[in-house]
Write a protein that holds these residues in place. Structure first.
Motif, short mmCIF file in Angstrom:
data_model
loop_
_atom_site.label_atom_id
_atom_site.label_comp_id
_atom_site.label_asym_id
_atom_site.label_seq_id
_atom_site.Cartn_x
_atom_site.Cartn_y
_atom_site.Cartn_z
N LEU A 143 0.83 -1.25 -0.02
CA LEU A 143 -0.02 0.17 -0.15
C LEU A 143 0.87 1.32 -0.04
N VAL A 144 1.86 1.27 0.78
CA VAL A 144 2.93 2.27 1.01
C VAL A 144 3.47 2.45 -0.46
N LEU A 145 4.13 1.56 -0.91
CA LEU A 145 4.71 1.57 -2.28
C LEU A 145 3.81 2.15 -3.52
N ALA A 146 2.62 1.82 -3.08
CA ALA A 146 1.48 2.55 -4.29
C ALA A 146 1.08 3.77 -4.16
N GLY A 147 1.93 4.30 -3.02
CA GLY A 147 1.64 5.77 -2.91
C GLY A 147 0.48 6.25 -2.03
N LEU A 148 0.25 5.40 -0.98
CA LEU A 148 -0.75 5.60 0.00
C LEU A 148 -0.07 5.93 1.13
N PRO A 149 -0.66 7.05 2.05
CA PRO A 149 0.08 7.23 3.24
C PRO A 149 0.21 5.98 4.24
N ARG A 150 1.32 6.20 4.90
CA ARG A 150 1.57 5.12 5.63
C ARG A 150 0.74 4.84 6.97
N PRO A 151 0.13 3.73 6.98
CA PRO A 151 -0.52 3.22 8.08
C PRO A 151 -0.22 2.87 9.41
N GLU A 152 -0.91 3.26 10.62
CA GLU A 152 -0.64 2.78 12.02
C GLU A 152 -0.77 1.02 11.91
N THR A 153 -0.06 0.48 12.64
CA THR A 153 -0.34 -0.96 12.83
C THR A 153 -0.98 -1.19 14.34
N GLN A 154 -1.85 -2.14 14.27
CA GLN A 154 -2.46 -2.44 15.62
C GLN A 154 -3.14 -1.44 16.34
N TRP A 155 -3.89 -0.71 15.54
CA TRP A 155 -4.37 0.69 16.04
C TRP A 155 -5.77 0.01 17.17
N VAL A 156 -5.68 0.57 18.38
CA VAL A 156 -6.67 0.29 19.33
C VAL A 156 -8.13 1.47 19.14
N VAL A 157 -9.00 0.89 18.92
CA VAL A 157 -10.35 2.06 18.72
C VAL A 157 -11.03 1.72 20.07
N ALA A 158 -11.29 2.79 20.87
CA ALA A 158 -12.03 2.86 22.11
C ALA A 158 -13.34 3.84 21.72
N ASP A 159 -14.21 3.51 22.52
CA ASP A 159 -15.61 4.21 22.47
C ASP A 159 -15.82 4.65 23.98
N LYS A 160 -15.77 6.02 24.36
CA LYS A 160 -16.21 6.38 25.82
C LYS A 160 -15.43 5.51 26.91
N GLY A 161 -14.10 5.31 26.51
CA GLY A 161 -13.11 4.63 27.05
C GLY A 161 -13.00 3.26 27.33
N ARG A 162 -14.09 2.68 26.34
CA ARG A 162 -14.42 1.21 26.27
C ARG A 162 -13.72 0.65 25.01
N PHE A 163 -12.90 -0.61 25.24
CA PHE A 163 -12.32 -1.28 24.03
C PHE A 163 -13.60 -1.63 22.88
N VAL A 164 -12.88 -1.31 21.63
CA VAL A 164 -13.88 -1.64 20.68
C VAL A 164 -13.31 -2.59 19.92
N ALA A 165 -12.00 -2.29 19.44
CA ALA A 165 -11.12 -3.50 18.39
C ALA A 165 -10.01 -2.92 18.44
N ARG A 166 -9.01 -3.61 17.75
CA ARG A 166 -7.69 -3.65 17.57
C ARG A 166 -7.49 -3.86 15.96
N LEU A 167 -7.03 -2.73 15.21
CA LEU A 167 -7.10 -2.97 13.81
C LEU A 167 -5.75 -3.05 13.04
N ASP A 168 -5.49 -4.04 12.10
CA ASP A 168 -4.39 -4.48 11.47
C ASP A 168 -3.78 -3.07 11.17
N LEU A 169 -4.36 -2.48 10.16
CA LEU A 169 -3.76 -1.25 9.60
C LEU A 169 -4.90 -0.11 9.71
N ALA A 170 -4.43 1.06 9.97
CA ALA A 170 -5.42 2.28 10.26
C ALA A 170 -4.78 3.69 9.83
N TRP A 171 -5.80 4.31 9.28
CA TRP A 171 -5.39 5.67 9.29
C TRP A 171 -6.49 6.60 10.15
N PRO A 172 -6.16 6.87 11.38
CA PRO A 172 -7.04 7.06 12.37
C PRO A 172 -7.71 8.72 12.11
#
Length: 216
Positions: free
Chosen positions: A120-149
């Motif tokens: 994806l990066v070599l294709a010209g896209l911005p570098r994503p974050e790895t294992q990005w943790v998503v929380a909602d009001k302080g509660r864990f929702v998910a951990r994402l492989d690649l993310a542009w938060p």
């Protein structure tokens, strides 16, 4: 990791006269001080020298796959690899190692995640974050492989475990929660990586473009 049927890569001094051997892939090269270590009586190259050689023997994507794994296992680190490459500036391979190090990320949890990210990066896209943790009001929702938060766009690699009905059920619950938090989640499979990566890149680019132009 190599399979039992794959040949083992062996590095020997340039002056050594070693011909082809079944099960081995012979490479000749110069050894610098500190390049070779003794591990339980077995002579092996140091982690930094191993990365240097891989950067010359493999393409950049497959080199980063191995570097990600080595970084995650703390066999080496980015400053050490960058210093190793820069200390050999001008020699064949130093730019290849530096490029791979700049693309490496210890957060990758599988070879396919590494391949997806680097391509994806070599294709010209911005570098994503790895294992990005998503929380909602302080509660864990998910951990994402690649993310542009900043855009709430994510990419998930779907492996064979999705054949498990229970896991599939949990995954869809998780996806629904992410959608409820405003995330766009795109999924990629081994088949798309192999046969239609350009199409997948276009989908990711469109999602990022849509989010960068619209208020959230």
């Amino acid at each position: 990791m190599p399979t039992a049927s794959e040949p083992v890569d062996v590095l020997v001094p340039r002056a050594a006269r070693i011909g082809p051997s079944a099960g081995l892939r012979i490479h000749h090269g110069k050894f610098d001080p500190g390049d070779a270590l003794d591990r339980a009586g077995l002579r092996v190259t140091s982690p930094a020298r191993t990365c240097w050689d891989l950067a010359q023997w493999l393409d950049v994507v497959e080199t980063v796959v191995v570097l990600d794994s080595m970084l995650a296992r703390r066999l080496t680190d980015v400053p050490t690899l960058r210093e190793y490459a820069l200390s050999r500036a001008g020699r064949r391979g130093w730019r290849s190692l530096l490029r791979a190090v700049d693309l490496a990320d210890a957060g990758a949890e599988s070879p396919q995640e590494s391949r997806t990210r680097v391509r994806l990066v070599l294709a010209g896209l911005p570098r994503p974050e790895t294992q990005w943790v998503v929380a909602d009001k302080g509660r864990f929702v998910a951990r994402l492989d690649l993310a542009w938060p900043q855009f709430k766009v994510a990419v998930e690699y779907d492996g064979l475990w999705h054949d498990d009905p229970e896991q599939f059920h949990r995954d869809r619950q998780r996806l629904n929660r992410l959608l409820g938090c405003g995330w766009i989640v795109l999924h990629v499979t081994a088949k798309r990586l192999r046969d239609d990566f350009d199409g997948f890149v276009a989908e990711v680019r469109a999602a990022l473009r849509a989010r960068s132009c619209s208020p959230r």
